[in-house]
Design an enzyme around this catalytic site. Structure first.
Site, PDB file in Angstrom:
ATOM      1  N   SER A  92       0.828  -1.209   0.000  1.00 31.48           N
ATOM      2  CA  SER A  92       0.000   0.000   0.000  1.00 31.48           C
ATOM      3  C   SER A  92       0.858   1.253   0.000  1.00 31.48           C
ATOM      4  O   SER A  92       0.395   2.322  -0.359  1.00 31.48           O
ATOM      5  CB  SER A  92      -0.856   0.045   1.268  1.00 31.48           C
ATOM      6  OG  SER A  92      -1.638  -1.092   1.379  1.00 31.48           O
ATOM      7  N   HIS A 137      -1.159  -2.926  -7.283  1.00 30.69           N
ATOM      8  CA  HIS A 137      -1.895  -2.519  -6.087  1.00 30.69           C
ATOM      9  C   HIS A 137      -3.398  -2.677  -6.303  1.00 30.69           C
ATOM     10  O   HIS A 137      -4.008  -1.921  -7.079  1.00 30.69           O
ATOM     11  CB  HIS A 137      -1.540  -1.066  -5.725  1.00 30.69           C
ATOM     12  CG  HIS A 137      -2.114  -0.631  -4.423  1.00 30.69           C
ATOM     13  ND1 HIS A 137      -2.535   0.651  -4.170  1.00 30.69           N
ATOM     14  CD2 HIS A 137      -2.356  -1.325  -3.269  1.00 30.69           C
ATOM     15  CE1 HIS A 137      -3.002   0.720  -2.935  1.00 30.69           C
ATOM     16  NE2 HIS A 137      -2.898  -0.465  -2.374  1.00 30.69           N
ATOM     17  N   GLU A 156      -3.657  -0.447  -9.666  1.00 31.65           N
ATOM     18  CA  GLU A 156      -2.540   0.459  -9.948  1.00 31.65           C
ATOM     19  C   GLU A 156      -1.345  -0.403 -10.369  1.00 31.65           C
ATOM     20  O   GLU A 156      -0.974  -1.333  -9.657  1.00 31.65           O
ATOM     21  CB  GLU A 156      -2.165   1.287  -8.713  1.00 31.65           C
ATOM     22  CG  GLU A 156      -3.200   2.346  -8.365  1.00 31.65           C
ATOM     23  CD  GLU A 156      -2.831   3.164  -7.131  1.00 31.65           C
ATOM     24  OE1 GLU A 156      -2.940   4.391  -7.183  1.00 31.65           O
ATOM     25  OE2 GLU A 156      -2.450   2.561  -6.101  1.00 31.65           O
ATOM     26  N   ASN A 158      -3.716   5.919  -2.450  1.00 32.23           N
ATOM     27  CA  ASN A 158      -3.438   6.090  -1.014  1.00 32.23           C
ATOM     28  C   ASN A 158      -2.793   7.434  -0.703  1.00 32.23           C
ATOM     29  O   ASN A 158      -2.937   7.960   0.401  1.00 32.23           O
ATOM     30  CB  ASN A 158      -2.564   4.948  -0.491  1.00 32.23           C
ATOM     31  CG  ASN A 158      -3.380   3.689  -0.244  1.00 32.23           C
ATOM     32  OD1 ASN A 158      -4.605   3.751  -0.130  1.00 32.23           O
ATOM     33  ND2 ASN A 158      -2.720   2.552  -0.186  1.00 32.23           N
TER      34      ASN A 158
HETATM   35  N1  3HC Z   1     -15.772  -9.557  -0.840  1.00 29.45           N
HETATM   36  C1  3HC Z   1     -16.369  -9.873  -1.995  1.00 29.45           C
HETATM   37  N2  3HC Z   1     -17.471  -9.263  -2.458  1.00 29.45           N
HETATM   38  C2  3HC Z   1     -17.997  -8.319  -1.697  1.00 29.45           C
HETATM   39  C3  3HC Z   1     -17.445  -7.936  -0.459  1.00 29.45           C
HETATM   40  C4  3HC Z   1     -16.274  -8.610  -0.039  1.00 29.45           C
HETATM   41  N3  3HC Z   1     -15.645  -8.309   1.103  1.00 29.45           N
HETATM   42  N4  3HC Z   1     -18.188  -6.943   0.075  1.00 29.45           N
HETATM   43  C5  3HC Z   1     -19.174  -6.714  -0.792  1.00 29.45           C
HETATM   44  N5  3HC Z   1     -19.056  -7.530  -1.861  1.00 29.45           N
HETATM   45  C6  3HC Z   1     -19.918  -7.583  -3.027  1.00 29.45           C
HETATM   46  C7  3HC Z   1     -21.311  -8.031  -2.656  1.00 29.45           C
HETATM   47  O1  3HC Z   1     -21.408  -9.441  -2.680  1.00 29.45           O
HETATM   48  C8  3HC Z   1     -22.153  -7.373  -3.745  1.00 29.45           C
HETATM   49  O2  3HC Z   1     -22.044  -8.151  -4.930  1.00 29.45           O
HETATM   50  P1  3HC Z   1     -23.237  -8.179  -6.008  1.00 29.45           P
HETATM   51  O3  3HC Z   1     -23.379  -6.769  -6.529  1.00 29.45           O
HETATM   52  O4  3HC Z   1     -22.717  -9.136  -7.025  1.00 29.45           O
HETATM   53  O5  3HC Z   1     -24.446  -8.650  -5.279  1.00 29.45           O
HETATM   54  C9  3HC Z   1     -21.410  -6.052  -4.012  1.00 29.45           C
HETATM   55  O6  3HC Z   1     -20.076  -6.253  -3.532  1.00 29.45           O
HETATM   56  C10 3HC Z   1     -22.031  -4.892  -3.267  1.00 29.45           C
HETATM   57  O7  3HC Z   1     -22.048  -5.238  -1.895  1.00 29.45           O
HETATM   58  P2  3HC Z   1     -23.214  -4.847  -0.879  1.00 29.45           P
HETATM   59  O8  3HC Z   1     -24.495  -4.672  -1.636  1.00 29.45           O
HETATM   60  O9  3HC Z   1     -23.189  -5.807   0.249  1.00 29.45           O
HETATM   61  O10 3HC Z   1     -22.732  -3.508  -0.226  1.00 29.45           O
HETATM   62  P3  3HC Z   1     -22.357  -2.134  -0.850  1.00 29.45           P
HETATM   63  O11 3HC Z   1     -23.182  -1.820  -2.049  1.00 29.45           O
HETATM   64  O12 3HC Z   1     -22.363  -1.229   0.305  1.00 29.45           O
HETATM   65  O13 3HC Z   1     -20.874  -2.316  -1.349  1.00 29.45           O
HETATM   66  C11 3HC Z   1     -18.573  -2.086  -1.004  1.00 29.45           C
HETATM   67  C12 3HC Z   1     -19.850  -2.750  -0.526  1.00 29.45           C
HETATM   68  C13 3HC Z   1     -18.257  -2.528  -2.433  1.00 29.45           C
HETATM   69  C14 3HC Z   1     -17.464  -2.555  -0.086  1.00 29.45           C
HETATM   70  C15 3HC Z   1     -18.775  -0.529  -0.964  1.00 29.45           C
HETATM   71  O14 3HC Z   1     -19.198  -0.150   0.312  1.00 29.45           O
HETATM   72  C16 3HC Z   1     -17.538   0.246  -1.322  1.00 29.45           C
HETATM   73  O15 3HC Z   1     -17.201   0.417  -2.484  1.00 29.45           O
HETATM   74  N6  3HC Z   1     -16.829   0.765  -0.290  1.00 29.45           N
HETATM   75  C17 3HC Z   1     -15.601   1.499  -0.473  1.00 29.45           C
HETATM   76  C18 3HC Z   1     -14.463   0.530  -0.544  1.00 29.45           C
HETATM   77  C19 3HC Z   1     -13.151   1.214  -0.762  1.00 29.45           C
HETATM   78  O16 3HC Z   1     -13.013   2.410  -0.817  1.00 29.45           O
HETATM   79  N7  3HC Z   1     -12.095   0.386  -0.896  1.00 29.45           N
HETATM   80  C20 3HC Z   1     -10.758   0.877  -1.047  1.00 29.45           C
HETATM   81  C21 3HC Z   1     -10.087   0.876   0.275  1.00 29.45           C
HETATM   82  S1  3HC Z   1      -8.436   1.493   0.159  1.00 29.45           S
HETATM   83  C22 3HC Z   1      -7.530   0.155  -0.282  1.00 29.45           C
HETATM   84  O17 3HC Z   1      -8.005  -0.940  -0.401  1.00 29.45           O
HETATM   85  C23 3HC Z   1      -6.083   0.385  -0.519  1.00 29.45           C
HETATM   86  C24 3HC Z   1      -5.244  -0.279   0.520  1.00 29.45           C
HETATM   87  O18 3HC Z   1      -3.898  -0.186   0.124  1.00 29.45           O
HETATM   88  C25 3HC Z   1      -5.372   0.370   1.896  1.00 29.45           C
END
Ligand code: 3HC
Length: 294
Positions: free
Chosen positions: A119, A140, A152, A190
């Protein structure tokens, strides 16, 4: 090089998702963890995600079984020997990553490519620990890797053009949107997202709003899918501290420094969603903000 077999080191928050999408793409996957408990937990998450997809009618049971069958869990680096590409997704700790690369470099085929899902750490520092820096890139992924569209692709100082191209090709095959990012601390996302989450924690410390109101503010006011404190819990507060320490040192700007609240929570073992407690308590049906007094 055509990819047929991918090694994933680490089956935690990111590793299990990376292993799953690679197996869903038809590649053989070998995923390595340090102990059986961690391995079982990670594979259990893959099984659960595949089960949900079957329940929703998005995947046939036979296809879900085939995806799982393509994933070989292991505790041995030697089982990654004939992989075409190895992606690491272990703890954000440079010494541990260097130790891992040195061990892998000796056992994995000389013409295989290596990629780090770091990250915030320098890709070049890790590449230099191997005898194949020209075959080493940053890839990434974002959490959850099964869902987030971005990848990325990071060119380090000595990455070869073929290695970088492999990164873009892999992204395309996995259906990801790819961007080229320089080997700076935090790459593109990030570099922007981490100070934002840290600022939300400082805003909470300063009494600007409650945990719930800060999150609701950014969701309803800026159309973010998650508020910044939920996101911090989701990323992992331990990971957030590790990233901010690297970035604060690299950039020397206050905005990257971990706020006291965050350090105290991590010292207390509250790492967010993965430990069941962070800015929210996850022990019940619905997350409850820890500042709500309930
Ligand atoms: N694993 C697999 N699939 C998942 C999941 C998981 N942990 N969480 C949710 N999903 C899937 C669900 O099964 C659903 O699939 P479908 O559309 O096929 O039915 C879809 O994602 C949408 O899920 P939900 O309806 O349960 O919930 P949301 O619509 O609220 O979406 C989310 C969940 C996709 C996690 C959304 O809240 C989101 O985009 N959040 C922001 C996430 C983000 O910003 N991530 C980046 C973090 S920074 C990073 O990773 C970098 C690192 O270096 C720190």
């Amino acid at each position: 090089m055509e990819i047929k077999k991918v090694g994933v080191v680490g089956c935690g928050l990111m590793g299990h998702g990376i292993a799953q999408i690679c197996a869903q793409n038809g590649w053989e996957v070998v995923v390595r963890e340090i102990d059986q408990g961690q391995l079982d937990k990670g594979i259990g998450k893959v099984r659960k995600q595949l089960g949900r997809a079957v329940e929703k009618g998005k995947l046939e049971q036979a296809d879900a079984d085939a995806v799982l069958a393509r994933i070989t869990p292991t505790l041995e680096y030697g089982d990654l020997a004939d992989c075409d590409l190895v992606i690491e997704a272990i703890t954000e700790d440079l010494d541990r990553k260097l130790e891992m690369w040195e061990a892998l470099d000796g056992v994995v085929r000389d013409d295989a490519y290596f990629a780090t899902n770091t990250s915030s750490l320098a890709v070049a520092d890790q590449a230099a620990a191997t005898k194949r820096p020209e075959r080493f890139i940053g890839l990434h992924f974002f959490n959850p890797a099964q869902v987030m569209p971005l990848l990325e692709v990071v060119r380090a100082e000595r990455s070869g053009d073929d290695a970088v191209q492999l990164g873009f090709d892999l992204g395309e095959q996995l259906g990801k949107t790819t961007v080229a990012a320089a080997d700076n601390r935090g790459f593109i996302v990030n570099r922007l997202l981490v100070p934002y989450m840290l600022d939300a924690i400082r805003a909470h410390e300063q009494g600007v709003g409650s945990v719930q109101d800060i999150d609701t503010g950014m969701m309803a006011g800026a159309s973010h899918p998650m508020g910044p404190l939920t996101l911090a819990d989701f990323v992992g507060l331990d990971t957030l501290v590790a990233i901010s320490d690297v970035m604060a040192e690299a950039y020397g700007e206050d905005g990257f420094a971990a706020p006291d609240t965050l350090r105290r929570m991590v010292d207390a073992g509250d790492f967010g969603r993965k430990t069941g407690r962070g800015f929210y308590d996850y022990s019940g049906e619905e997350p409850v903000p820890v500042d709500s007094g309930s």
